[in-house]
Each structure stands twice: as C-alpha cells, then as structure tokens.
Design an enzyme around this catalytic site. Structure first.
Site, PDB file in Angstrom:
ATOM      1  NE  ARG A   1      -3.588   2.289   2.618  1.00  0.00           N
ATOM      2  CZ  ARG A   1      -3.999   3.180   3.545  1.00  0.00           C
ATOM      3  NH1 ARG A   1      -3.633   2.649   4.900  1.00  0.00           N
ATOM      4  NH2 ARG A   1      -4.922   3.910   3.387  1.00  0.00           N
ATOM      5  CG  HIS A   2      -0.769   5.103  -0.897  1.00  0.00           C
ATOM      6  ND1 HIS A   2      -1.008   5.855   0.257  1.00  0.00           N
ATOM      7  CD2 HIS A   2      -1.979   4.659  -1.253  1.00  0.00           C
ATOM      8  CE1 HIS A   2      -2.211   6.170   0.496  1.00  0.00           C
ATOM      9  NE2 HIS A   2      -2.945   5.148  -0.113  1.00  0.00           N
ATOM     10  N   GLY A   3       2.539   5.040   0.880  1.00  0.00           N
ATOM     11  CA  GLY A   3       2.871   5.660   2.020  1.00  0.00           C
ATOM     12  C   GLY A   3       1.768   6.577   2.314  1.00  0.00           C
ATOM     13  CD  GLU A   4       0.556   9.901   7.759  1.00  0.00           C
ATOM     14  OE1 GLU A   4       0.263   9.084   8.727  1.00  0.00           O
ATOM     15  OE2 GLU A   4       1.256  10.659   7.980  1.00  0.00           O
TER      16      GLU A   4
ATOM     17  CG  ASP B   1      -0.265  16.472   4.669  1.00  0.00           C
ATOM     18  OD1 ASP B   1       0.411  15.706   5.387  1.00  0.00           O
ATOM     19  OD2 ASP B   1       0.138  17.479   3.890  1.00  0.00           O
ATOM     20  CE1 TYR B   2      -7.769  15.534   0.368  1.00  0.00           C
ATOM     21  CE2 TYR B   2      -5.534  16.024   0.062  1.00  0.00           C
ATOM     22  CZ  TYR B   2      -6.665  16.239  -0.101  1.00  0.00           C
ATOM     23  OH  TYR B   2      -7.107  17.247  -0.808  1.00  0.00           O
ATOM     24  CG  ASN B   3      -3.521   8.084   3.942  1.00  0.00           C
ATOM     25  OD1 ASN B   3      -2.396   7.887   3.350  1.00  0.00           O
ATOM     26  ND2 ASN B   3      -4.621   7.747   3.538  1.00  0.00           N
TER      27      ASN B   3
ATOM     28  NE  ARG C   1      -3.747   7.615  -2.434  1.00  0.00           N
ATOM     29  CZ  ARG C   1      -4.639   7.994  -3.363  1.00  0.00           C
ATOM     30  NH1 ARG C   1      -4.733   9.432  -4.062  1.00  0.00           N
ATOM     31  NH2 ARG C   1      -6.054   7.345  -3.341  1.00  0.00           N
TER      32      ARG C   1
ATOM     33  CD  GLU D   1      -8.544   2.704  -2.412  1.00  0.00           C
ATOM     34  OE1 GLU D   1      -8.896   1.515  -2.906  1.00  0.00           O
ATOM     35  OE2 GLU D   1      -8.428   2.874  -1.288  1.00  0.00           O
TER      36      GLU D   1
END
Length: 212
Positions: free
Chosen positions: A10-13, A15-17, A61, A84
């Site tokens: 899975r992609h890295g973090e 700001d939305y996460n 991302r 996604e």
C-alpha cells in the site's frame, strides 16, 4: 518459470490519510513527510530484491512510494486497473457523523454479501474486480518477470487479495492493512494458484514509527 513472486504494498501516508479525509481514486494526493520516510524505509529494507518490474496505479502516491526503486533503473508501468476504489461523493471529505453512518452502512452491506452495491456516485467492489482482472492478466502474462512489485491502495488491495486467493469479497476486511504494509504472494504456474506468504508486514517501518 515455475513460480512468480508478487510483492504488493500500500502507498505511504498522505496528509489526507493523516487527517482522515477520504481519497479514493478522485483525490490525487502526494505523500507527506511521513509517507516519504516510509517509502525510504521500505526501499532500505528491499533494495536488494531483484525486482524485474514495478507496477503502480495512475495516482501519484503509489509512484512516489516506489520512486527510489525506479531511480535504480527498474522498469515500471502505471495501470489504471490498480487504482483505488471510487468512493464517489465521500471523496475529499472529512467524515462527520452523517458520513460515518453512510460509510458504516456501505461496509455492512458489503460484509453481508451485497458487494454489487456501489458507493454513491462511486464504485462497488465487484466493479473494482472487473477492472482489476485485465490489469492482473497483463501482469501475469509477463512470465519472465519475477519478482514484481505492485504499489496500490488499501481498499483496492483488500479486493484484489480476496479474488486472487479465492476468498469471498464479503470477507475482504479480513485483509488488514496500513500505510506501506507488505503482502507477498506466490503464483504456481503448474497449479495456477496463488498462495499467501506474507500478510500486512510493517517490520520495515519500525525505525520510522519510533522517529515520528
């Protein structure tokens, strides 16, 4: 080649996460500082792996997550089938009570087997499978490529793992995930079956977690 090894992350973090904002396929957010640190930590742990090819979604991302590997010269390809799920009207919103109720109702329907139910103005899990199948068929057709690295997204990953491992979509939430987690699958060309070797591994992020 009797076996094909597939590393799925899975992609890295972003700001939305961090802020709990729904991204889906409609919000093309870049990695934040934590996400870039996670990507670097994964690279440090797996740079020795002789990946033959890297596949990402078309969202930035996922590319940024594997960019250190691309900079080594490893070929990569973007596939929209790996994007996604579209969360429709929820994308770009911070969940409030109403949104939480809507989301909970959607997940409960999917868990009850109603996986044809789409998000409002978005996709259903079954629609995601429909676009994932040709993407995976393309990846698997490259019989000389092993191991491969796939960078994608949380919900899409849960859906992908479900049908690759012959699990019902209603059980997709059993595949836990976090930012920059790793799942590793093996594909046996003789039996034409996938096996799950590693699930939701984040051991490569220990140093990052303690630093941030």
């Amino acid at each position: 080649m009797a076996r094909k090894d597939i590393y799925i992350i899975r992609h890295g973090e972003t700001d939305y996460n961090r802020r709990g904002i729904v991204q889906g396929s409609g919000v093309d957010a870049p990695l934040n500082d934590m996400g870039r640190a996670q990507a670097e930590a994964f690279f440090q742990a797996y740079q020795h792996m002789p990946f033959a090819k890297i596949y990402t979604s078309t969202l930035i991302r996922t590319y940024q997550t594997v960019e250190p590997f691309v900079e080594l010269g490893i070929p990569y390809e973007k596939l929209s089938g790996l994007n996604e799920i579209s969360w429709g009207i929820m994308e770009g919103k911070i969940p409030n009570n109403l949104d939480d109720e809507y989301y909970r109702n959607l997940i409960e329907n999917w868990s009850a087997g109603n996986t044809a139910m789409p998000a409002d103005e978005g996709e259903s899990p079954e629609q995601v499978v429909t676009r994932q199948r040709p993407a995976m068929a393309h990846i698997m057709a490259q019989t000389n490529e092993s191991p491969v690295l796939i960078a994608m997204h949380g919900r899409a990953m849960r859906i992908l793992l479900s049908w690759l491992l012959d699990k019902p979509l209603a059980r997709m939430d059993t595949f836990e995930h976090s930012n920059l987690c790793l799942y590793k699958l093996g594909y046996d060309n003789d039996t034409r079956q996938f096996t799950l070797d590693v699930a939701n591994d984040t051991s490569h992020l220990l140093a990052v977690s303690s630093y941030y």
